[in-house]
Design a protein around this motif. Structure first.
Motif, PDB file in Angstrom:
ATOM      1  N   GLU A 268      -9.554  20.391  24.401  1.00 58.79           N
ATOM      2  CA  GLU A 268      -8.439  20.153  23.477  1.00 58.79           C
ATOM      3  C   GLU A 268      -7.366  20.433  24.146  1.00 58.79           C
ATOM      4  OE1 GLU A 268      -6.997  22.017  19.247  1.00 58.79           O
ATOM      5  OE2 GLU A 268      -9.162  22.404  19.819  1.00 58.79           O
ATOM      6  N   CYS A 269      -6.345  19.505  24.019  1.00 57.41           N
ATOM      7  CA  CYS A 269      -4.868  19.569  24.446  1.00 57.41           C
ATOM      8  C   CYS A 269      -4.003  19.527  23.401  1.00 57.41           C
ATOM      9  CB  CYS A 269      -4.757  18.624  25.633  1.00 57.41           C
ATOM     10  SG  CYS A 269      -5.669  19.092  27.255  1.00 57.41           S
ATOM     11  N   ARG A 270      -3.202  20.341  22.954  1.00 55.20           N
ATOM     12  CA  ARG A 270      -2.315  20.046  21.956  1.00 55.20           C
ATOM     13  C   ARG A 270      -1.080  19.544  22.724  1.00 55.20           C
ATOM     14  NH1 ARG A 270      -3.340  21.368  17.208  1.00 55.20           N
ATOM     15  NH2 ARG A 270      -1.367  20.782  16.804  1.00 55.20           N
ATOM     16  N   THR A 271      -0.121  19.296  21.890  1.00 44.93           N
ATOM     17  CA  THR A 271       0.962  18.606  22.363  1.00 44.93           C
ATOM     18  C   THR A 271       2.234  18.957  21.437  1.00 44.93           C
ATOM     19  OG1 THR A 271       0.700  16.522  21.079  1.00 44.93           O
ATOM     20  CG2 THR A 271       0.063  16.282  23.405  1.00 44.93           C
ATOM     21  N   ASP A 272       2.248  20.288  21.537  1.00 41.16           N
ATOM     22  CA  ASP A 272       3.303  20.921  20.622  1.00 41.16           C
ATOM     23  C   ASP A 272       4.583  21.168  21.291  1.00 41.16           C
ATOM     24  OD1 ASP A 272       1.228  20.872  18.733  1.00 41.16           O
ATOM     25  OD2 ASP A 272       0.601  22.792  19.016  1.00 41.16           O
ATOM     26  N   PRO A 273       5.853  20.572  20.754  1.00 42.68           N
ATOM     27  CA  PRO A 273       7.139  20.946  21.316  1.00 42.68           C
ATOM     28  C   PRO A 273       7.405  22.154  20.853  1.00 42.68           C
ATOM     29  CG  PRO A 273       6.951  18.701  20.098  1.00 42.68           C
ATOM     30  CD  PRO A 273       5.814  19.498  19.770  1.00 42.68           C
ATOM     31  N   ILE A 274       8.461  22.605  21.551  1.00 44.55           N
ATOM     32  CA  ILE A 274       8.497  24.269  21.411  1.00 44.55           C
ATOM     33  C   ILE A 274      10.011  24.031  20.839  1.00 44.55           C
ATOM     34  CG2 ILE A 274       9.188  26.634  22.347  1.00 44.55           C
ATOM     35  CD1 ILE A 274       7.236  25.702  24.474  1.00 44.55           C
ATOM     36  N   LEU A 275      10.517  24.584  19.800  1.00 45.41           N
ATOM     37  CA  LEU A 275      12.085  24.590  19.247  1.00 45.41           C
ATOM     38  C   LEU A 275      12.581  25.997  19.953  1.00 45.41           C
ATOM     39  CD1 LEU A 275      14.240  23.874  17.439  1.00 45.41           C
ATOM     40  CD2 LEU A 275      12.928  25.122  15.640  1.00 45.41           C
ATOM     41  N   ILE A 276      13.893  25.556  20.462  1.00 45.91           N
ATOM     42  CA  ILE A 276      14.512  26.778  21.094  1.00 45.91           C
ATOM     43  C   ILE A 276      15.796  27.012  20.103  1.00 45.91           C
ATOM     44  CG2 ILE A 276      15.971  27.597  22.771  1.00 45.91           C
ATOM     45  CD1 ILE A 276      14.304  25.839  24.606  1.00 45.91           C
ATOM     46  N   GLU A 277      15.701  28.196  19.427  1.00 43.61           N
ATOM     47  CA  GLU A 277      17.075  28.439  18.785  1.00 43.61           C
ATOM     48  C   GLU A 277      17.881  29.400  19.407  1.00 43.61           C
ATOM     49  OE1 GLU A 277      16.654  28.066  14.211  1.00 43.61           O
ATOM     50  OE2 GLU A 277      14.259  28.569  15.031  1.00 43.61           O
ATOM     51  N   ILE A 278      19.332  29.279  19.545  1.00 42.10           N
ATOM     52  CA  ILE A 278      20.147  30.288  20.106  1.00 42.10           C
ATOM     53  C   ILE A 278      21.639  30.115  19.568  1.00 42.10           C
ATOM     54  CG2 ILE A 278      20.135  29.132  22.289  1.00 42.10           C
ATOM     55  CD1 ILE A 278      20.775  31.993  23.521  1.00 42.10           C
TER      56      ILE A 278
ATOM     57  N   GLN B 249      11.196  20.381   9.011  1.00 36.33           N
ATOM     58  CA  GLN B 249      11.748  20.518   7.632  1.00 36.33           C
ATOM     59  C   GLN B 249      11.196  21.951   6.835  1.00 36.33           C
ATOM     60  OE1 GLN B 249       9.537  17.625   4.759  1.00 36.33           O
ATOM     61  NE2 GLN B 249      11.343  17.568   3.564  1.00 36.33           N
ATOM     62  N   GLN B 250       9.906  22.316   7.316  1.00 35.95           N
ATOM     63  CA  GLN B 250       9.425  23.656   6.804  1.00 35.95           C
ATOM     64  C   GLN B 250      10.349  24.577   7.216  1.00 35.95           C
ATOM     65  OE1 GLN B 250       5.683  25.416   8.360  1.00 35.95           O
ATOM     66  NE2 GLN B 250       4.868  24.803   6.148  1.00 35.95           N
ATOM     67  N   LEU B 251      10.946  24.530   8.321  1.00 41.75           N
ATOM     68  CA  LEU B 251      12.178  25.719   8.877  1.00 41.75           C
ATOM     69  C   LEU B 251      13.509  25.279   8.426  1.00 41.75           C
ATOM     70  CD1 LEU B 251      11.022  25.566  12.482  1.00 41.75           C
ATOM     71  CD2 LEU B 251      10.697  27.544  11.044  1.00 41.75           C
ATOM     72  N   GLY B 252      13.650  24.352   7.455  1.00 44.44           N
ATOM     73  CA  GLY B 252      14.861  23.833   6.799  1.00 44.44           C
ATOM     74  C   GLY B 252      15.604  23.308   7.651  1.00 44.44           C
ATOM     75  N   TYR B 253      15.167  22.442   8.711  1.00 44.70           N
ATOM     76  CA  TYR B 253      16.004  21.483   9.387  1.00 44.70           C
ATOM     77  C   TYR B 253      15.455  19.967   9.504  1.00 44.70           C
ATOM     78  CZ  TYR B 253      16.750  26.004  11.957  1.00 44.70           C
ATOM     79  OH  TYR B 253      16.935  27.462  11.950  1.00 44.70           O
ATOM     80  N   THR B 254      16.394  19.124  10.004  1.00 43.36           N
ATOM     81  CA  THR B 254      15.744  17.682  10.121  1.00 43.36           C
ATOM     82  C   THR B 254      15.791  17.227  11.556  1.00 43.36           C
ATOM     83  OG1 THR B 254      17.928  16.733  10.059  1.00 43.36           O
ATOM     84  CG2 THR B 254      16.877  17.255   7.842  1.00 43.36           C
ATOM     85  N   THR B 255      15.330  16.264  12.083  1.00 41.65           N
ATOM     86  CA  THR B 255      15.502  15.678  13.311  1.00 41.65           C
ATOM     87  C   THR B 255      16.797  15.542  13.859  1.00 41.65           C
ATOM     88  OG1 THR B 255      15.071  13.529  12.545  1.00 41.65           O
ATOM     89  CG2 THR B 255      13.079  14.721  13.394  1.00 41.65           C
ATOM     90  N   ALA B 256      17.739  15.431  12.808  1.00 41.26           N
ATOM     91  CA  ALA B 256      19.272  14.917  13.098  1.00 41.26           C
ATOM     92  C   ALA B 256      19.920  16.197  13.619  1.00 41.26           C
ATOM     93  CB  ALA B 256      19.771  14.228  11.948  1.00 41.26           C
TER      94      ALA B 256
END
Length: 284
Positions: free
Chosen positions: A48-58, A95-102
């Motif tokens: 199993e190999c996930r393909t999960d992007p990591i969101l960086i917030e700063i 969306q669950q974090l309150g954001y959009t792709t934009a």
């Protein structure tokens, strides 16, 4: 969603989809009796190999490392061959974090193989358009050039539908680039000629994303490199450099593919100091 705090930097793993890739390809010349002690394998010899992007917030900035497997871009044959059991839910994660792709300011692409880059464009009508319309997309100049002009080997993973439509958003670099204070990309080569890593530092803490130089925790041994690597000796040399560097700096090593851990810390003897485990159910 799993999260990790590195000083002022918050990392969140989004749901980018799931693949199951051939264990022999993922561990190269390592005998199966050895690698199966380190990582689970199914009856098709796939891991199993996930393909999960990591969101960086700063500082109100939002960056992504990688883009996920995408949606609706793989044929049924490709899904079967690559063991895709779930496609990306990156938009839903945001969306669950309150954001959009934009809201994404930049996407840090360590390389542009299909399992990292399929999520960077999406189908709109009869064309492919950018998934993250307001983001600057960073990659090395070597990687970007090969993406658009693949050779006989790399054409199987560098696809036009993953770059057509984002050309105006792409910014390339040669050796190293500071994306934002404390966040930089470094060209390593190895897995691909243009492969890069991401180093994040804040308030004396550090995380390093070695991308496909270290696809899973089971690849800790510097000699355990993938058959997918275009330049395996370069991969080995870079692992010899960066894994000890991480230990010396008490840095977390983060994963895009690992199905067991999101991140891990090893000491200089290779023993586990701390881990951030994957949640059992990441569906959104």
């Amino acid at each position: 969603m799993e999260q990790l705090q590195i000083g002022k930097i918050k990392l969140t793993w989004l749901n980018g989809g799931v693949t199951h890739l051939d264990g022999g390809a993922m561990f190269g010349v390592v005998p199966k009796p050895l690698w199966t002690r380190k990582y689970a394998v199914n009856d098709k010899n796939q891991i199993e190999c996930r393909t999960d992007p990591i969101l960086i917030e700063i500082d109100q900035k939002k960056f992504l490392i990688e883009s996920g497997i995408g949606n609706g871009k793989l044929t049924e044959k490709q899904k079967r061959n690559f063991g895709v059991t779930e496609e990306s839910k990156v938009a839903q994660s945001l969306q669950q974090l309150g954001y959009t792709t934009a809201d994404i300011d930049a996407v840090l692409m360590t390389h542009l193989h299909f399992d990292h880059a399929c999520g960077i464009t999406k189908i709109e009508g009869d064309d492919y358009v950018s998934t993250f319309p307001n983001a600057t997309i960073y990659t090395t100049d070597v990687e970007w050039n090969e993406m658009r002009n693949p050779n006989i080997r790399s054409k199987s993973t560098y696809w036009e539908k993953n770059w057509r439509g984002i050309e105006k958003q792409v910014e390339t670099f040669e050796k190293e680039l500071e994306i934002y204070p404390g966040i930089r990309m470094v060209h390593t080569g190895g897995h691909s000629d243009g492969h890069a890593i991401v180093i994040m530092e804040s308030e004396g803490e550090m995380a390093i994303h070695l991308a496909d130089l270290l696809p899973t925790h089971a690849h800790q041994n510097v000699l355990w490199v993938m058959a997918y690597d275009d330049y395996p000796m370069a991969s080995i040399a870079e692992k010899q450099k960066w894994i000890p560097f991480a230990a010396e700096n008490n840095a977390w090593l983060t994963f895009y593919h690992d199905a067991v851990y999101c991140a891990i810390q090893w000491d200089k003897d290779g023993k586990i100091v701390d881990v951030l485990k994957r949640q059992v159910n990441v569906e959104i």
